[in-house]
Design a protein around this motif. Structure first.
Motif, PDB file in Angstrom:
ATOM      1  N   THR A 470      47.919  45.416  40.445  1.00  4.41           N
ATOM      2  CA  THR A 470      46.847  45.256  39.467  1.00  4.41           C
ATOM      3  C   THR A 470      45.856  44.187  39.897  1.00  4.41           C
ATOM      4  OG1 THR A 470      47.995  43.575  38.169  1.00  4.41           O
ATOM      5  CG2 THR A 470      48.480  45.889  37.658  1.00  4.41           C
ATOM      6  N   VAL A 471      44.704  44.181  39.235  1.00  2.00           N
ATOM      7  CA  VAL A 471      43.700  43.138  39.479  1.00  2.00           C
ATOM      8  C   VAL A 471      44.290  41.772  39.165  1.00  2.00           C
ATOM      9  CG1 VAL A 471      41.437  42.256  38.787  1.00  2.00           C
ATOM     10  CG2 VAL A 471      41.800  44.727  38.995  1.00  2.00           C
ATOM     11  N   ALA A 472      45.002  41.682  38.045  1.00  2.00           N
ATOM     12  CA  ALA A 472      45.595  40.400  37.638  1.00  2.00           C
ATOM     13  C   ALA A 472      46.587  39.903  38.683  1.00  2.00           C
ATOM     14  CB  ALA A 472      46.278  40.549  36.280  1.00  2.00           C
ATOM     15  N   GLU A 473      47.388  40.811  39.223  1.00  2.00           N
ATOM     16  CA  GLU A 473      48.373  40.411  40.242  1.00  2.00           C
ATOM     17  C   GLU A 473      47.687  39.904  41.501  1.00  2.00           C
ATOM     18  OE1 GLU A 473      51.994  43.483  39.004  1.00  2.00           O
ATOM     19  OE2 GLU A 473      50.530  44.045  40.542  1.00  2.00           O
ATOM     20  N   ASN A 474      46.571  40.522  41.865  1.00  2.00           N
ATOM     21  CA  ASN A 474      45.860  40.080  43.055  1.00  2.00           C
ATOM     22  C   ASN A 474      45.209  38.720  42.848  1.00  2.00           C
ATOM     23  OD1 ASN A 474      45.475  41.947  45.605  1.00  2.00           O
ATOM     24  ND2 ASN A 474      45.733  43.312  43.839  1.00  2.00           N
ATOM     25  N   ILE A 475      44.678  38.476  41.674  1.00  2.00           N
ATOM     26  CA  ILE A 475      44.099  37.158  41.400  1.00  2.00           C
ATOM     27  C   ILE A 475      45.200  36.106  41.341  1.00  2.00           C
ATOM     28  CG2 ILE A 475      42.828  35.781  39.697  1.00  2.00           C
ATOM     29  CD1 ILE A 475      41.298  38.292  38.920  1.00  2.00           C
ATOM     30  N   ALA A 476      46.344  36.467  40.755  1.00  3.51           N
ATOM     31  CA  ALA A 476      47.451  35.518  40.575  1.00  3.51           C
ATOM     32  C   ALA A 476      48.101  35.106  41.894  1.00  3.51           C
ATOM     33  CB  ALA A 476      48.508  36.117  39.650  1.00  3.51           C
ATOM     34  N   LEU A 477      47.738  35.753  43.005  1.00  2.00           N
ATOM     35  CA  LEU A 477      48.263  35.294  44.285  1.00  2.00           C
ATOM     36  C   LEU A 477      47.862  33.844  44.552  1.00  2.00           C
ATOM     37  CD1 LEU A 477      47.669  38.397  46.585  1.00  2.00           C
ATOM     38  CD2 LEU A 477      49.842  37.534  45.741  1.00  2.00           C
ATOM     39  N   GLY A 478      46.743  33.422  43.986  1.00  3.45           N
ATOM     40  CA  GLY A 478      46.320  32.030  44.136  1.00  3.45           C
ATOM     41  C   GLY A 478      47.259  31.068  43.447  1.00  3.45           C
ATOM     42  N   ASP A 479      47.887  31.504  42.373  1.00  7.03           N
ATOM     43  CA  ASP A 479      48.853  30.683  41.640  1.00  7.03           C
ATOM     44  C   ASP A 479      49.809  31.624  40.910  1.00  7.03           C
ATOM     45  OD1 ASP A 479      50.318  28.918  40.175  1.00  7.03           O
ATOM     46  OD2 ASP A 479      48.658  28.153  38.946  1.00  7.03           O
ATOM     47  N   ALA A 496      33.442  37.660  37.890  1.00 12.57           N
ATOM     48  CA  ALA A 496      34.129  38.936  38.089  1.00 12.57           C
ATOM     49  C   ALA A 496      34.615  39.551  36.784  1.00 12.57           C
ATOM     50  CB  ALA A 496      35.320  38.744  39.026  1.00 12.57           C
ATOM     51  N   HIS A 497      34.553  38.810  35.688  1.00 21.15           N
ATOM     52  CA  HIS A 497      35.181  39.273  34.449  1.00 21.15           C
ATOM     53  C   HIS A 497      34.546  40.550  33.911  1.00 21.15           C
ATOM     54  CE1 HIS A 497      37.157  39.181  30.562  1.00 21.15           C
ATOM     55  NE2 HIS A 497      35.970  39.284  29.982  1.00 21.15           N
ATOM     56  N   ASP A 498      33.235  40.649  33.981  1.00 22.29           N
ATOM     57  CA  ASP A 498      32.575  41.805  33.368  1.00 22.29           C
ATOM     58  C   ASP A 498      32.991  43.117  34.021  1.00 22.29           C
ATOM     59  OD1 ASP A 498      31.300  40.144  31.619  1.00 22.29           O
ATOM     60  OD2 ASP A 498      29.416  40.067  32.740  1.00 22.29           O
ATOM     61  N   PHE A 499      33.020  43.152  35.365  1.00 25.42           N
ATOM     62  CA  PHE A 499      33.374  44.412  36.017  1.00 25.42           C
ATOM     63  C   PHE A 499      34.874  44.701  35.853  1.00 25.42           C
ATOM     64  CE2 PHE A 499      34.966  42.280  39.876  1.00 25.42           C
ATOM     65  CZ  PHE A 499      35.976  43.142  40.269  1.00 25.42           C
ATOM     66  N   ALA A 501      36.726  43.854  33.196  1.00 25.19           N
ATOM     67  CA  ALA A 501      36.901  44.319  31.824  1.00 25.19           C
ATOM     68  C   ALA A 501      36.454  45.768  31.660  1.00 25.19           C
ATOM     69  CB  ALA A 501      36.135  43.412  30.865  1.00 25.19           C
ATOM     70  N   ALA A 502      35.506  46.208  32.505  1.00 27.71           N
ATOM     71  CA  ALA A 502      34.993  47.571  32.399  1.00 27.71           C
ATOM     72  C   ALA A 502      35.894  48.591  33.108  1.00 27.71           C
ATOM     73  CB  ALA A 502      33.584  47.639  32.983  1.00 27.71           C
ATOM     74  N   LEU A 503      36.876  48.134  33.858  1.00 30.48           N
ATOM     75  CA  LEU A 503      37.798  49.060  34.528  1.00 30.48           C
ATOM     76  C   LEU A 503      38.667  49.779  33.496  1.00 30.48           C
ATOM     77  CD1 LEU A 503      38.907  46.823  37.549  1.00 30.48           C
ATOM     78  CD2 LEU A 503      37.390  48.815  37.629  1.00 30.48           C
ATOM     79  N   PRO A 504      39.232  50.929  33.833  1.00 34.13           N
ATOM     80  CA  PRO A 504      39.990  51.720  32.855  1.00 34.13           C
ATOM     81  C   PRO A 504      41.077  50.940  32.126  1.00 34.13           C
ATOM     82  CG  PRO A 504      39.658  52.986  34.858  1.00 34.13           C
ATOM     83  CD  PRO A 504      39.130  51.614  35.130  1.00 34.13           C
ATOM     84  N   GLU A 505      41.808  50.089  32.829  1.00 34.11           N
ATOM     85  CA  GLU A 505      42.862  49.301  32.206  1.00 34.11           C
ATOM     86  C   GLU A 505      42.611  47.802  32.344  1.00 34.11           C
ATOM     87  OE1 GLU A 505      46.902  50.843  33.110  1.00 34.11           O
ATOM     88  OE2 GLU A 505      45.829  52.426  34.178  1.00 34.11           O
ATOM     89  N   GLY A 515      42.843  47.805  47.897  1.00 29.63           N
ATOM     90  CA  GLY A 515      41.794  47.675  46.895  1.00 29.63           C
ATOM     91  C   GLY A 515      40.791  48.803  46.917  1.00 29.63           C
ATOM     92  N   GLY A 516      41.201  49.980  47.395  1.00 31.29           N
ATOM     93  CA  GLY A 516      40.272  51.090  47.566  1.00 31.29           C
ATOM     94  C   GLY A 516      39.686  51.631  46.281  1.00 31.29           C
ATOM     95  N   ARG A 517      40.229  51.226  45.121  1.00 33.90           N
ATOM     96  CA  ARG A 517      39.713  51.767  43.861  1.00 33.90           C
ATOM     97  C   ARG A 517      38.431  51.070  43.417  1.00 33.90           C
ATOM     98  NH1 ARG A 517      43.539  52.841  38.537  1.00 33.90           N
ATOM     99  NH2 ARG A 517      42.059  54.160  37.404  1.00 33.90           N
TER     100      ARG A 517
END
Length: 621
Positions: A470-479, A496-499, A501-505, A515-517
């Motif tokens: 997930t996007v969250a998991e990829n960001i959380a690699l930093g911490d 990055a929040h706006d795009f 939040a606009a993703l399906p989930e 990250g091909g999606r």
């Protein structure tokens, strides 16, 4: 335009510099790249088996008893012919009942013990393979960037797949056959001599040519199977790297050239397989010729002695049965030698990989970073007398000195090959300097524990690599301990929040492979959020805005102006728009700093930076 080499690097693989016809050459073995030290493969095998010594001894005892039960059959047959049948003719059925019960009992015992041995040895073998594959993965991660730039991911995949599979075949199939053959030969030889020592010696003498045949096969097959192992590794390497670099393959219409190169490698693999099959056929024909001749000679002499009354018929029958058992393992022995040589070649290559030492090693006695001022995360950076040369080329940085005060944002510009990215890699300690030292708050990077260094210095590169998840998991690699609120805050800070939040989930959207999606620019924003969540003392941006369009770049620059305040930052950039947020600009040429000052100071000096800036303005217009 991005080059093929750059594109392949972005896909996580190093390019093949050799022409296709060289890659297809079967003589260019994979093992030559990483030769194992003498005895390394045996030491590796001992180390893998050591934790399972008790299980190995138990399996050996089980197999010993099992073979004893199996080898009792011909003795019972001899007893039945010479004792039980004559007793039955005189009205005594007891010996026949003993023969039947004994044969059935030994058969059941052999089957039960065989099952126990297979289960125990299989569990040990799987544990060994699990540990070996884990070692390859952990060790490959621990090796430095320089290793992965010259040793392609396809070769590492070959080590962890086809080579481990070769060892699996030996452990789970071939090794059991070898142990059974070895014990069977010992049992049969002893029983033949016990039954009749003269006929036994004659039978064993006729087996001498078989020993010679096995030695010839072993010598020839070692060469054949080594070539076959190298051929399949070359196929895996070419296939993996072509699929990883599929975008430049499509962009530069490399399909036909790749087909030709792959066909050459495939043909080399086919020829190696054909030679291995032919060698196995030669061994089988020679072995059975020796075996059948030996049995015929023993039967002729044994029959003569039975007719002359110096040998019992039951003993001769047992002899023939034991001789058949002595020669029955010819085919399994050939298959074992096949597996053995394949596994030995694979183990040598794995040992060669595991023998590589990380170029960036953990310090024996790590020195902690001093505590920084409250509310100021930035760290002071200093390059003192630094020289650096890649192992495959000339010197990139001649003697180099640079001081970056804590909290300063420094932009580095210059032509391709000027040494900008090398400077960033030395600061991130992807490499160590050939001479001199790079320090963080006065502590040499080589004296810092790797985990503390990775927390203190974070690098964002132009590849913006994302892992499946997930996007969250990829960001959380930093911490990894970050909360969802902290993840969201980092995404908002970087824009990055706006795009997301606009993703399906939303933040739970799976970005899929690499990250091909999501788009390249969106991947870069996620990578920025990941770095900012890590909250490092030093942030390195190596052309990190190269994938962003103009609106996206402006959003990131606005976020960076806030986020980088108080933090030390090194920005490597071709886009001079990124330079405007820097406190200081360094212009590099041939590994040296030729200009140093603020953006405004360098623009009015009419030097190299002013020329670069003017050219950039004209390109924008």
């Amino acid at each position: 335009m991005t080059s093929v080499t750059e594109e392949a690097a972005a896909d996580g693989t190093a390019p093949e510099h050799a022409p296709a016809h060289e890659s297809a050459s079967p003589s260019k073995t994979d093992a030559d790249a990483l030769p194992a030290p003498p005895g390394a493969s045996r030491a590796l095998l001992r180390d893998l088996v050591r934790p399972h010594r008790a299980g190995v001894w138990l399996a050996a005892v089980i197999l010993l008893v099992q073979q004893s039960a199996v080898q009792a059959g011909p003795l019972i047959v001899a007893y039945a012919i010479d004792r039980a049948v004559p007793a039955l003719r005189h009205g005594s059925a007891g010996p026949v009942a003993v023969v039947a019960a004994g044969y059935l009992g030994f058969a059941l015992l052999g089957g039960v013990l065989q099952r126990a041995f297979i289960r125990l040895s299989g569990r040990i073998g799987q544990d060994v393979l699990l540990e070996l594959r884990g070692r390859i993965f952990r060790h490959a991660q621990a090796l430095g960037v320089d290793f992965h730039e010259r040793y392609t991911s396809g070769r590492i995949i070959a080590r962890a797949t086809s080579d481990v599979e070769s060892i699996r075949e030996l452990l789970t199939e071939g090794l059991q056959d070898l142990l059974e053959v070895g014990l069977s030969v010992v049992y049969v030889a002893g029983l033949l001599l016990w039954l009749d020592w003269r006929l036994g010696l004659f039978a064993l003498a006729t087996a001498v040519p078989l020993v010679w045949t096995v030695r010839v096969f072993r010598r020839d097959s070692e060469r054949v199977y080594g070539r076959r192992s190298a051929a399949i590794a070359a196929v895996i390497v070419r296939f993996t790297e072509t699929m990883n670099g599929i975008r430049p393959v499509k962009a530069f219409r490399r399909e036909r050239a790749n087909d030709a190169a792959f066909a050459g490698l495939n043909e080399a693999h086919r020829q190696a397989n054909a030679e291995a099959i032919l060698e196995m056929g030669r061994f089988t024909v020679r072995s059975w010729l020796v075996a059948n001749t030996s049995v015929a000679l023993v039967v002729l002499w044994g029959a003569y002695r039975v007719a002359s009354g110096t040998l019992e018929l039951g003993v001769l029958a047992a002899f023939v049965l034991y001789l058949r058992r002595l020669y029955e393992p010819i085919d399994p022995l050939g298959m074992f030698l096949n597996s053995w040589h394949s596994a030995v070649a694979s183990l040598e290559k794995i040992a060669g990989l595991l023998a590589q030492r990380p170029s960036v090693a953990e310090p024996a006695e790590p020195v902690p970073l001093p505590a920084g001022p409250e509310g100021r995360p930035g760290r002071a950076v200093e390059f003192t007398g630094v020289r650096f040369a890649y192992a495959t080329g000339g010197e990139v940085l001649p003697r180099f000195d640079l001081t970056i005060p804590a909290g300063q944002t420094v932009a580095v510009v210059g032509a391709t090959g000027a040494g900008k990215s090398t400077l960033a890699k030395l600061l991130a300690r992807f490499y160590d300097p050939t001479e001199g030292a790079v320090t963080l708050d006065g502590v040499d990077l080589r004296d810092l524990a790797i985990p503390e260094l990775r927390r203190g210095v974070v690098m964002v590169t132009q590849e913006s690599f994302l892992f499946s998840g997930t996007v969250a998991e990829n960001i959380a690699l930093g911490d990894p301990d970050a909360t969802r609120e902290q993840i969201t805050a980092a995404a908002k800070a970087i824009g990055a929040h706006d795009f997301v939040a606009a993703l399906p989930e939303g933040y739970d959207t799976d970005v899929r492979k690499r990250g091909g999606r999501i788009s390249a620019g969106q991947r870069q924003l996620v990578a920025f959020a990941r770095a900012l969540l890590a909250d490092p003392g030093v942030l390195i941006l190596d052309e990190a805005t190269s994938s962003l369009d103009v609106p996206g770049e402006r959003a990131v620059q606005h976020a960076m102006a806030t986020v980088l305040r108080g933090r030390t930052a090194l920005i490597i950039a071709h886009r001079l728009s990124t330079v405007e947020i820097a406190d200081r600009v360094l212009v590099m040429e041939s590994g040296r700093i030729v200009e140093d000052g603020t953006p405004s100071e360098l623009r009015v000096q009419r030097g190299r930076f002013a020329g670069l800036h003017e050219a950039w303005r004209e390109s924008v217009v």
